[in-house]
Structure formats: C-alpha cells, structure tokens
Design an enzyme around this catalytic site. Structure first.
Site, short mmCIF file in Angstrom:
data_model
loop_
_atom_site.label_atom_id
_atom_site.label_comp_id
_atom_site.label_asym_id
_atom_site.label_seq_id
_atom_site.Cartn_x
_atom_site.Cartn_y
_atom_site.Cartn_z
N ASP A 117 -4.37 -4.75 6.07
CA ASP A 117 -4.78 -5.61 4.97
C ASP A 117 -3.66 -6.60 4.63
OD1 ASP A 117 -6.34 -6.64 2.94
OD2 ASP A 117 -5.74 -5.11 1.48
N SER A 140 0.85 -1.19 0.00
CA SER A 140 0.00 0.00 0.00
C SER A 140 0.89 1.24 0.00
CB SER A 140 -0.97 -0.04 1.20
OG SER A 140 -1.87 1.04 1.16
N HIS A 156 -2.58 -1.11 -3.24
CA HIS A 156 -3.69 -0.17 -3.05
C HIS A 156 -3.45 1.08 -3.87
CE1 HIS A 156 -4.46 -2.02 1.20
NE2 HIS A 156 -4.91 -2.80 0.23
#
Length: 366
Positions: A297, A174, A200
């Site tokens: 995540d 991310s 992401h």
C-alpha cells in the site's frame, strides 16, 4: 530438501474461549505451531523461562500483571515479536497504542463468536499477521511510557502558522508504524507544513494514537474529521474504519474528505488513496514518506506524487520493522531515496525548503 521449521507461537489471553479459538484457528495453518497457551502474564513468564517462542499473541487486559507490563518486561531484555489481540474498548485502545509504542509488532481486534461464517476469514488474516510478525525486526526497547502529566496545551498559532500553507507532508505506515511515526513527528518543528497520515490500524484505535502523539511533541495531532482544513503545525491522522481519507481543494484551501470505497491493497483507509489525492491537488508542493509496513500500500500513490513533481522518500530496510511497503515502492521507482528512520524528519523539512531555496540538498540527491 529440509522441511521449514514452523513458527512457534505462544497464546496469552485470560479468556479460555479466545485461547481455544486462536489455538484451533492458528493451528490449522501448516506454517504455525501452537507451543503453549497462558491464562495470564505470570504463567506466560514461567513459560518463557523454559522455552522461547517465535511469536507471542497477547491480550492486554488480564488479571494480576497486565499485558502491557509483561510486554515491556521482555522487550527490554529478550525481544520477541508480539501481536496484540485487543478488544475495542477505550481503555484497551489506549493500552494497545502504548503496547505498539513499546515494541509490539501489530494489533488485531479480538475475534468474536458472533462473526459466524466470517470467523474463518478472520483467523486466516490473523495467521497471516502472525507469519509476518515472525519475520519482523524487533529490538530491545526502553520505550517511554506516555506522559503522566495532563496533556500540555499547544501554543496558539502565531501569524507565521496561521497563513495558508504552501506545502504539505504526506506519510503512510503500517506494521511498526506507531514507533516510527512517533520518532518522526516528535522531531518535526511546530511550524512545519500540514501533515496527513494513514497508519493501518483497526477502527477504534486511531483516536488513542492521535492523542498519544499530541502529548509527545510540538505539533498538534488529531484524528481527522471530514472537512478538516490543513494548517501549518497540524497533523491529521486518518481514522481507522470504513472510510478512506483524501485531500481536496475547496475555496483555495486544502481539506480532508472521508469517502466510501472498497479496500485498496487490502486496506481501508489506504495510503494509496491518500497519496493519489495529494498528487492531484498539491501541484507538486508535497513531500511524502513511506515508513515500515507489510504489503505494498502506498507504492503506486507515491509514484503518482513523484510524477506530479512532489518529493518522495521511503524508510530503509535496516531501520524497518517490516520492509514490505518501502520495498514495494522502491521496486517501482517511487521514492527518490531510502533513508534511515532517524533521517526522515530532517529530509522532510529539507525537501519542503526546496520551495524557497530552489534546489535540493546534495546529501539527498537521487
């Protein structure tokens, strides 16, 4: 108790309306202080000569000096955590990916007035991203610009690449992931097992990122499409947008499936969704890595991979821009080891070698 200092933020955008929206929206957060706004990069440079902010929000498409040139100028000498606020045009998407590669911490789609009641939620999200950026580790960068020459053709796959893969690599990232993934992928060999990635990134930007990665190393890289077959030497990047990416087994081959579903860990596509699918179909023949990023995540999904017999690693704190995702995984025992970013690609290949060598290398023993 001493009151915590607010995060001093400079807004750089050529649109007076966007500057106003961001100033009002971010200024409502009690932890953020708007210390100035600038309509172009030249004005921002003059401001930086007087006062250094904690975070810059930066538009890229501006008159005179563009935002990317401005970003590169201060990242080389006096890095400041920067959040790119970008429109979702093709030209802007390419510039945004270049900005992330040059050291920008995060990218956010530019807020639109027509969001109406949703504008408040979006501003709350932007404020949270600004606060995460304030704690990011940014370093002086002599970031390489994308190749000026035409995209070099990838070699036609020889028989060693064309055979059905017996191993796969799964990666999640991310905040800070554009730089980290570039470092990892450009050092993997052309005949490495297939790689599936969730990074992401807002819808509209992942295609440009895949194109950039495809230009920079020996691997073939593309934005994943539903039905893509996993092949040696091929990297499939989950598209930003409304669907999750999973891996299924169909007629003896592993394929990508893009599926509907709610956000997982506030993310779609989600690393957890990808990793859980890989844990179910890979039969333990998978190496996974969680790289820099905020949030958690991927932690549960990587734990599932480890329990299935797969190999697991995460990036260490010292080399992360944000240690959130790797740390969340580490806290629940998902990764076997924490690694400096520069060691991730070699670990991935060495762990794949276990399929034939029959044992793990001592240097990466749990």
């Amino acid at each position: 108790m001493q009151e915590q200092r607010k995060i001093r933020t400079l807004i750089v955008d050529d649109s007076a309306m966007v500057r106003k929206i961001l100033s009002i929206g971010l200024g409502q957060d009690p932890e953020i202080e708007i210390i100035g706004t600038a309509a172009d990069a030249n004005m921002a440079m003059q401001y930086l000569a007087r006062k250094k902010p904690d975070v810059i929000t930066l538009d890229l498409e501006m008159p005179n000096m563009d935002g990317l040139t401005f970003l590169r100028s201060f990242m080389k000498t006096d890095p400041i955590p920067t959040v790119v606020i970008s429109s979702q045009t093709q030209r802007s998407a390419q510039a945004t990916v270049d900005a992330l590669a040059a050291g920008a911490v995060d990218v956010i789609a530019k807020p639109r007035m027509e969001l109406g009641g949703g504008l408040g939620d979006m501003m709350a999200s932007i404020a949270q991203r600004v606060k995460v950026a304030a704690g990011a580790q940014v370093r002086m960068s002599a970031a390489r610009q994308p190749a000026a020459q035409p995209m070099r053709p990838k070699p036609v796959a020889p028989s060693s690449l064309a055979k059905v893969p017996d191993w796969m690599i799964a990666i999640g990232a991310s905040t800070g992931g554009v730089q980290a993934l570039t470092r990892v992928l450009e050092t993997l060999p052309a005949d490495c097992p297939p790689v599936v990635i969730v990074q992401h990134m807002p819808e509209g930007f992942t295609a440009s990122f895949a194109k950039r990665l495809n230009q920079m190393g020996p691997l073939r890289v593309k934005e994943a499409e539903d039905g893509d077959v996993l092949e040696n030497g091929l990297v499939l990047l989950a598209p930003g947008g409304p669907k999750h990416m999973t891996v299924i087994k169909h007629m003896g081959r592993h394929q990508v499936r893009l599926i509907d579903g709610p956000e997982v860990c506030f993310s779609r596509p989600s690393v957890d969704v990808l990793f859980h699918s890989v844990a179910q179909v890979a039969g333990g023949k998978v190496s996974s890595a969680i790289l820099t990023g905020m949030g958690k995540d991927g932690a549960e999904g990587q734990l599932a991979i480890r329990k299935s017999g797969g190999r697991t690693a995460a990036q260490d704190e010292a080399s992360c821009v944000v240690f959130g995702m790797p740390n969340a995984a580490h806290q629940i025992g998902a990764p076997e080891t924490l690694l400096p970013l520069d060691d991730v690609s070699s670990w991935l290949m060495n762990s794949c070698a276990r399929a034939t060598a029959g044992d793990r290398l001592e240097s990466y023993k749990v």
